[in-house]
Structure formats: structure tokens, C-alpha cells
Design a protein around this motif. Structure first.
Motif, PDB file in Angstrom:
ATOM      1  N   THR A  95       0.871  -1.176   0.000  1.00  0.00           N
ATOM      2  CA  THR A  95       0.000   0.000   0.000  1.00  0.00           C
ATOM      3  C   THR A  95       0.909   1.228   0.000  1.00  0.00           C
ATOM      4  O   THR A  95       1.919   1.257   0.711  1.00  0.00           O
ATOM      5  CB  THR A  95      -0.910   0.000   1.252  1.00  0.00           C
ATOM      6  OG1 THR A  95      -1.614  -1.242   1.313  1.00  0.00           O
ATOM      7  CG2 THR A  95      -1.914   1.129   1.187  1.00  0.00           C
ATOM      8  N   ASP A  99      -0.807   5.697   3.262  1.00  0.00           N
ATOM      9  CA  ASP A  99      -2.041   4.900   3.316  1.00  0.00           C
ATOM     10  C   ASP A  99      -1.806   3.646   4.161  1.00  0.00           C
ATOM     11  O   ASP A  99      -0.856   2.902   3.922  1.00  0.00           O
ATOM     12  CB  ASP A  99      -2.436   4.494   1.888  1.00  0.00           C
ATOM     13  CG  ASP A  99      -3.915   4.193   1.759  1.00  0.00           C
ATOM     14  OD1 ASP A  99      -4.466   3.540   2.666  1.00  0.00           O
ATOM     15  OD2 ASP A  99      -4.521   4.605   0.757  1.00  0.00           O
ATOM     16  N   HIS A 101      -4.226   1.214   4.797  1.00  0.00           N
ATOM     17  CA  HIS A 101      -5.201   0.137   4.544  1.00  0.00           C
ATOM     18  C   HIS A 101      -4.490  -1.129   4.066  1.00  0.00           C
ATOM     19  O   HIS A 101      -3.640  -1.053   3.189  1.00  0.00           O
ATOM     20  CB  HIS A 101      -6.208   0.588   3.476  1.00  0.00           C
ATOM     21  CG  HIS A 101      -7.102   1.684   3.953  1.00  0.00           C
ATOM     22  ND1 HIS A 101      -6.750   3.008   3.892  1.00  0.00           N
ATOM     23  CD2 HIS A 101      -8.337   1.653   4.519  1.00  0.00           C
ATOM     24  CE1 HIS A 101      -7.731   3.750   4.390  1.00  0.00           C
ATOM     25  NE2 HIS A 101      -8.702   2.953   4.782  1.00  0.00           N
ATOM     26  N   ASP A 102      -4.872  -2.257   4.637  1.00  0.00           N
ATOM     27  CA  ASP A 102      -4.148  -3.473   4.217  1.00  0.00           C
ATOM     28  C   ASP A 102      -5.009  -4.701   3.928  1.00  0.00           C
ATOM     29  O   ASP A 102      -4.499  -5.716   3.480  1.00  0.00           O
ATOM     30  CB  ASP A 102      -3.068  -3.838   5.241  1.00  0.00           C
ATOM     31  CG  ASP A 102      -3.655  -4.297   6.575  1.00  0.00           C
ATOM     32  OD1 ASP A 102      -4.879  -4.153   6.769  1.00  0.00           O
ATOM     33  OD2 ASP A 102      -2.889  -4.793   7.412  1.00  0.00           O
ATOM     34  N   LYS A 105      -5.008  -5.430   0.155  1.00  0.00           N
ATOM     35  CA  LYS A 105      -3.634  -5.763  -0.251  1.00  0.00           C
ATOM     36  C   LYS A 105      -3.248  -7.162   0.248  1.00  0.00           C
ATOM     37  O   LYS A 105      -2.621  -7.940  -0.481  1.00  0.00           O
ATOM     38  CB  LYS A 105      -2.698  -4.688   0.304  1.00  0.00           C
ATOM     39  CG  LYS A 105      -1.230  -4.839  -0.032  1.00  0.00           C
ATOM     40  CD  LYS A 105      -0.420  -5.412   1.104  1.00  0.00           C
ATOM     41  CE  LYS A 105      -0.589  -4.644   2.382  1.00  0.00           C
ATOM     42  NZ  LYS A 105      -0.045  -5.413   3.519  1.00  0.00           N
ATOM     43  N   VAL A 124       2.275  -1.688   4.496  1.00  0.00           N
ATOM     44  CA  VAL A 124       1.563  -0.442   4.205  1.00  0.00           C
ATOM     45  C   VAL A 124       2.507   0.755   4.323  1.00  0.00           C
ATOM     46  O   VAL A 124       3.622   0.623   4.818  1.00  0.00           O
ATOM     47  CB  VAL A 124       0.373  -0.255   5.173  1.00  0.00           C
ATOM     48  CG1 VAL A 124      -0.616  -1.399   5.025  1.00  0.00           C
ATOM     49  CG2 VAL A 124       0.850  -0.159   6.622  1.00  0.00           C
ATOM     50  N   LEU A 148      -6.216   3.371  -1.022  1.00  0.00           N
ATOM     51  CA  LEU A 148      -7.640   3.417  -0.681  1.00  0.00           C
ATOM     52  C   LEU A 148      -8.126   4.846  -0.466  1.00  0.00           C
ATOM     53  O   LEU A 148      -9.303   5.081  -0.270  1.00  0.00           O
ATOM     54  CB  LEU A 148      -7.905   2.586   0.588  1.00  0.00           C
ATOM     55  CG  LEU A 148      -8.298   1.107   0.400  1.00  0.00           C
ATOM     56  CD1 LEU A 148      -9.709   0.977  -0.119  1.00  0.00           C
ATOM     57  CD2 LEU A 148      -7.330   0.351  -0.464  1.00  0.00           C
ATOM     58  N   GLY A 178      -7.418  -0.419  -5.955  1.00  0.00           N
ATOM     59  CA  GLY A 178      -7.947   0.241  -4.770  1.00  0.00           C
ATOM     60  C   GLY A 178      -9.221   0.981  -5.128  1.00  0.00           C
ATOM     61  O   GLY A 178      -9.453   1.295  -6.301  1.00  0.00           O
TER      62      GLY A 178
END
Length: 211
Positions: A95, A99, A101-102, A105, A124, A148, A178
Motif C-alpha cells: 500500500t 495509506d 489500509h491493508d 492488499k 503499508v 484506498l 484500490g
């Protein structure tokens, strides 16, 4: 007598214990190790990917199947030299910078591994410099970047630009994905492709690395 089809079905259902038991049974009966991986474990994940794409399976089920497949792979691996395990290519997933968010991913990493790629999950908040450094170090064939947040999307462009500056852009395929990402954005920043979900990303990667 357990067969490859039974193993594939157990992967599809995400049954860890069953996968381990069937894999061990196939190993003990002298089956070819690579066939166990390809015709049993990966064959099961291929069905998972196809069903996920059609909306017939959901993220929790895919994660269960991927975990079950990994249990089987871990039993087979000690019997095969690492260099002899076939791979569709080495993919680094991460990521982008800023960011955190995982989930998507991590799902992508598991599904790519299930599809037969060698996957390195960078995590990330990965800066352009880290992507480039890891690509050189790992001799990566592909980078899969996710974002994201609309505010972190420019980091994708920055990463691609740095690959160009370092003179290695032509050596590495770069795909992006994403929630806010589109094919138009991929075209705009010079990525090799865009995928709306993990299953599509696997198909995209196979197509790009087969060229």
C-alpha cells in the motif's frame, strides 16, 4: 484413496485440517510433489478466484481458502528445493505512502500466491524509494500497488516516476488497484494495468508476465 480433486475441494471449502491430512496422504503415497501443488492446492485456489470474481464467494471465504492452501504448501515445501518450485513471477505488493489500509492488499497477496506467483508483501505506507529498493533487491518482475484514499493516489505516480529515474521502469511491470483507482488513472500515470479486485489482478498479472 485421496486424490487431487479431493484436495482441491478441501481448499475451496477452506478446511485447514482436511487439506493438511489429504496433502500428507498424497505425500506418503509417493505422488509427485509439484503435481500435489499444481493439480491439488493451486487448482482449488483457481476455482476460488473464479467464484470470487463472479460474486459467488466473499472475502472471509477467500481468506479461509488461502490459509488452507498455505497449510498444504507448507507440508510440501520441505520436499522440494526452493528453486524447483515453479513460479509465474515475483510480485511485490504494498500500500502506497501515507495509506495504512491493508485488507485488500493482504487478500491480493494471498490470492497471487494461490495463483502460483512468488509474493513479497511489503506492507503499508510504502514510499516510492522503498518500492524501488525492494524491486532491485528482490529482482521483482512486478509491483502491485494499492491506495484506498484519494489523497494517497499521487504516491503511485511518484513511484512510477522514480522507477523511470532509476532506469528500471522497463524491467518491472506495475499494476495498481484500490477503491478510488480506475483504468483512466492507470493510463494517466503510466501503469501497466489496473484491476478492480484481487481475482482480476491475478488474471492481469498472468497476462502481463506471460508476454
Amino acid at each position: 484413496m485421496a486424490g487431487y480433486e479431493d484436495l482441491a475441494k478441501a481448499v475451496l471449502k477452506g478446511e485447514d485440517d482436511q487439506v493438511k491430512s489429504l496433502t500428507q496422504s498424497l505425500i506418503d503415497s509417493g505422488k509427485d510433489f509439484l503435481e500435489i501443488i499444481n493439480q491439488g492446492l493451486i487448482a482449488g485456489m483457481d476455482v476460488v478466484g473464479a467464484r470470487f470474481k463472479k460474486g459467488e464467494m466473499f472475502v472471509p471465504e477467500v481468506l479461509m481458502a488461502a490459509r488452507a492452501m498455505s497449510e498444504g504448501i507448507n507440508l510440501v515445501k520441505p520436499h522440494i528445493a526452493e528453486k524447483d518450485i515453479p513460479s509465474l513471477g515475483k510480485v511485490l505488493v504494498g500500500t502506497v505512502k501515507g495509506d495504512l489500509h491493508d485488507i485488500g492488499k493482504n487478500l491480493l497477496a494471498m490470492m497471487m500466491e494461490g495463483a502460483g506467483f512468488t509474493v513479497v508483501n511489503l506492507g503499508v505506507d510504502i514510499s516510492p524509494e522503498k518500492f524501488v529498493e525492494a524491486a532491485k533487491e528482490q529482482k521483482a518482475d512486478m509491483i502491485a500497488m494499492s491506495a484506498l484514499l484519494t489523497t494517497t493516489m499521487p504516491a503511485m505516480r511518484d513511484t512510477i516516476e522514480l522507477f523511470k529515474e532509476e532506469g528500471i521502469r522497463d524491467k518491472v511491470r506495475i499494476i495498481i488497484g484500490g477503491a478510488p483507482i480506475s483504468q483512466e488513472y492507470a493510463n494517466e500515470i503510466g501503469a501497466d494495468g489496473f484491476a478492480p479486485d484481487a481475482a482480476t489482478a491475478c488474471d492481469l498479472a498472468k497476462g502481463l508476465l506471460a508476454k
